[in-house]
Design an enzyme around this catalytic site. Structure first.
Site, short mmCIF file in Angstrom:
data_model
loop_
_atom_site.label_atom_id
_atom_site.label_comp_id
_atom_site.label_asym_id
_atom_site.label_seq_id
_atom_site.Cartn_x
_atom_site.Cartn_y
_atom_site.Cartn_z
N ASP A 1 46.31 -27.68 13.26
CA ASP A 1 46.49 -28.33 11.94
C ASP A 1 46.26 -29.59 12.03
OD1 ASP A 1 47.84 -27.40 9.32
OD2 ASP A 1 48.87 -29.39 9.72
N LYS B 1 55.36 -22.15 11.80
CA LYS B 1 54.59 -23.31 11.85
C LYS B 1 55.32 -24.15 12.91
CE LYS B 1 51.46 -25.85 9.88
NZ LYS B 1 50.06 -25.25 9.07
P1 NDP Z 1 42.71 -33.11 10.55
O1 NDP Z 1 43.68 -33.69 11.71
O2 NDP Z 1 41.19 -32.62 11.15
O3 NDP Z 1 42.08 -33.99 9.41
C1 NDP Z 1 43.35 -34.57 8.77
C2 NDP Z 1 42.73 -35.45 7.66
O4 NDP Z 1 43.67 -35.92 6.67
C3 NDP Z 1 42.04 -36.88 8.27
O5 NDP Z 1 40.92 -37.46 7.51
C4 NDP Z 1 43.27 -37.77 8.08
O6 NDP Z 1 43.15 -39.07 8.37
C5 NDP Z 1 43.95 -37.42 6.72
N1 NDP Z 1 45.21 -37.49 6.73
C6 NDP Z 1 46.35 -36.91 7.67
N2 NDP Z 1 47.46 -37.23 7.29
C7 NDP Z 1 47.36 -38.19 6.19
C8 NDP Z 1 48.31 -38.89 5.49
N3 NDP Z 1 49.55 -38.98 5.48
N4 NDP Z 1 47.96 -39.75 4.51
C9 NDP Z 1 46.30 -39.65 4.30
N5 NDP Z 1 45.50 -39.08 4.92
C10 NDP Z 1 45.77 -38.19 5.82
O7 NDP Z 1 43.51 -31.86 9.86
P2 NDP Z 1 42.79 -30.53 9.01
O8 NDP Z 1 41.62 -31.00 8.27
O9 NDP Z 1 43.09 -29.50 9.90
O10 NDP Z 1 44.05 -30.55 8.00
C11 NDP Z 1 44.01 -31.07 6.55
C12 NDP Z 1 44.93 -30.42 5.66
O11 NDP Z 1 44.48 -28.89 5.72
C13 NDP Z 1 46.38 -30.30 5.98
O12 NDP Z 1 47.34 -30.38 4.94
C14 NDP Z 1 46.45 -28.97 6.86
O13 NDP Z 1 47.80 -28.58 6.84
C15 NDP Z 1 45.62 -28.10 5.86
N6 NDP Z 1 45.03 -26.95 6.47
C16 NDP Z 1 44.46 -26.89 7.72
C17 NDP Z 1 43.87 -25.53 8.23
C18 NDP Z 1 43.00 -25.80 9.39
O14 NDP Z 1 42.72 -24.62 9.79
N7 NDP Z 1 43.06 -26.49 10.01
C19 NDP Z 1 44.19 -24.45 7.44
C20 NDP Z 1 44.98 -24.65 6.25
C21 NDP Z 1 45.35 -25.77 5.65
P3 NDP Z 1 43.29 -39.95 9.84
O15 NDP Z 1 42.19 -39.62 10.47
O16 NDP Z 1 43.35 -41.35 9.10
O17 NDP Z 1 44.48 -39.40 10.11
O1 2IT Z 2 47.75 -24.25 7.49
C1 2IT Z 2 47.37 -23.35 7.96
O2 2IT Z 2 46.93 -22.17 7.28
C2 2IT Z 2 46.87 -23.66 9.22
N1 2IT Z 2 46.88 -24.91 9.79
C3 2IT Z 2 45.95 -22.57 10.15
C4 2IT Z 2 46.90 -21.59 10.61
C5 2IT Z 2 46.24 -20.74 11.85
O3 2IT Z 2 47.04 -19.90 12.28
O4 2IT Z 2 44.98 -20.49 11.84
#
Ligand code: NDP
Ligand code: 2IT
Length: 448
Positions: free
Chosen positions: A169, A129
């Site tokens: 992420d 990560k």
């Molecule tokens: P994005 O940046 O696309 O979206 C994040 C969302 O969460 C936004 O709505 C953001 O609001 C909100 N957010 C972020 N930080 C905070 C905080 N500290 N408090 C409250 N709200 C918050 O990220 P992803 O959708 O990609 O990721 C979301 C979660 O999913 C994370 O935990 C990530 O690690 C996990 N994840 C992501 C994967 C992926 O493929 N993208 C895979 C597996 C897990 P704002 O716009 O106001 O910042």
């Molecule tokens: O938390 C996660 O699994 C991710 N942000 C996706 C990682 C990836 O390599 O696609």
């Protein structure tokens, strides 16, 4: 739950003394060690061969300066990280997070979780990560590009298609991956699958954008079906409105649910008619705006300042898809009191440990992050396969493989929980099933 095995108690003390400031990492390691206690007791060779000592220490922690210049000509310096946690079953794989809250602790905890998650996918990927405390909010495209170029100018020497393959992420989506990829290619001259989540014109996979949210719903639907339930006819609350939240909404709706609330880090919207996802996509994906803009065009909907209030919205199923620790014990108790009977985690570690225990005590079906959100990284691994073959598969081919993987993960996790005496505890099952494969690979490869 508390550790009882004396070897694991001593190991945890060592991890604590070695990482005194890494609160989230310590919470995560402790919880995994608690889950795998029955495995360690059944397999003394894991202790004799030092597998656990190696497992809790990341293979490499890389930390670097990221200087960049804003549109006004002012110099800024951020800190960049890449934690390469474990390469026993494949090249390091995991996302990059750009958010002011990113610290070494956060990246180390995410990399540790990623090792187990990636193992659950059944695909050959190790755990890593990375990220930076850079805040992309309010920055121009050119500022984001300059930041990404500077970040990659240091990172490129540590990654490669068979070494370490980063992805997106929080704060890293298609735009950032494009800039990072361009700079990697410029520095190395290699056109290769070094990043996933790439644009479709330069090696990206169809369905990667949708994969985490869709995968979350495939996993959850399988967990629900096994309990004689389904998404059909349910009321769902989804926190966040980023990549994971948007596509979780899309798939849950396709499976017959009504999603009534979503949020961002400022507040949440509630729409009793069901959230109009096209509008959320327009606000978040196109305009990079704030969720509160939704109520301007939806008079029946309300906006409430503060993001944790979303857990007071009455629902059957809650899908936390924003960030770590977003469901406190208090929020967990509120969800339970309001009749929520299923929580499945799209974000990484969104529920605090006490909250998970409260859900389990209350009989809430609980899908733990490392299993439920593994669809994103699994599809990243499918992107790596396509890049190696120099072929691209159709959306339906990738989606079908994703679904098969998520259904498989549910059964693997449920079976592991049953076999090791904690039937129905999918949190423990995910830790055990993920660990077993990594541990066997580590045993086979010796002291490395
Ligand atoms: P994005 O940046 O696309 O979206 C994040 C969302 O969460 C936004 O709505 C953001 O609001 C909100 N957010 C972020 N930080 C905070 C905080 N500290 N408090 C409250 N709200 C918050 O990220 P992803 O959708 O990609 O990721 C979301 C979660 O999913 C994370 O935990 C990530 O690690 C996990 N994840 C992501 C994967 C992926 O493929 N993208 C895979 C597996 C897990 P704002 O716009 O106001 O910042
Ligand atoms: O938390 C996660 O699994 C991710 N942000 C996706 C990682 C990836 O390599 O696609």
């Amino acid at each position: 739950m508390a550790l009882k095995n004396s070897y694991l108690i001593d190991l945890m003390k060592t991890v604590e003394s070695r990482n005194p400031n890494d609160k989230q990492f310590l919470i995560t390691v402790r919880s995994v060690l608690e889950s795998i206690e029955p495995v360690v007791e059944a397999r003394p060779e894991l202790i004799e061969k030092g597998v656990l000592e190696m497992f809790v220490e990341p293979e490499r922690v890389i930390k670097f300066r990221v200087p960049w210049v804003d549109d006004a000509g002012k110099v800024h310096v951020n800190r960049g990280y890449r934690v390469q946690s474990n390469s026993a079953i494949g090249p390091y794989k995991g996302g990059l997070r750009l958010h002011p809250s990113v610290t070494e602790d956060i990246v180390k905890f995410l990399a540790f979780e990623q090792t187990l998650k990636n193992s659950l996918t059944t695909l050959p990927i190790g755990g890593g990560k990375g990220g930076s405390d850079f805040d992309p909010k309010g920055k121009s495209d050119m500022e984001v590009m300059r930041f990404c170029q500077s970040f990659m100018t240091e990172l490129y020497r540590h990654i490669g298609p068979d070494t370490d393959v980063p992805a997106g992420d929080i704060g890293v989506g298609g735009r950032e991956i494009g800039y990072l990829y361009g700079q990697y290619k410029r520095l190395t001259g290699d056109y290769c699958g070094v990043l996933t989540g790439k644009g479709l014109t330069f090696g990206g996979s169809l369905a990667r954008t949708e994969a985490t949210g869709y995968g979350l719903c495939y996993f959850t639907e399988e967990m629900l079906n096994a309990a004689g339930k389904s998404f059909k006819g349910t009321t769902v609350v989804i926190s966040g409105s980023g990549n994971v939240a948007i596509y979780a909404n899309e798939k849950a709706t396709q499976l017959g649910a009504k999603v009534v609330a979503m949020s961002d880090s400022n507040g949440y919207i509630y729409d009793p008619d069901g959230i109009d996802l096209a509008c959320v996509k327009q606000i978040k994906e196109v305009k990079r705006g704030r969720i509160k803009e939704y109520v301007d065009s939806h008079p029946n909907a309300t906006y409430t300042e503060g993001c944790s209030g979303i857990w007071s919205v009455k629902c059957d199923i809650a899908l936390p898809c924003a960030t770590q620790n977003e469901i406190s014990l208090e929020s967990a108790n509120t969800l339970i009191a309001n009749g929520c009977w299923c929580v499945s985690e799209g974000a990484n570690m969104p529920t605090v440990m006490d909250g998970i225990e409260a859900f389990q005590k209350a009989g809430v079906l609980f899908g733990p992050a490392k299993a439920a959100n593994a669809g994103g990284v699994a599809t990243s691994a499918l992107e790596m396969s396509q890049n190696s073959q120099r072929l691209s598969w159709t959306f339906d081919e990738v989606d079908a493989k994703l679904k098969q993987i998520m259904v498989g993960i549910y059964h693997n996790v449920a079976d592991a929980a049953k076999k090791y005496g904690c039937e129905g505890n999918f949190e423990a099952g995910a830790n055990i099933a993920g660990f077993l494969k990594v541990a066997d690979a580590m045993l086979a490869q010796g002291v490395v």
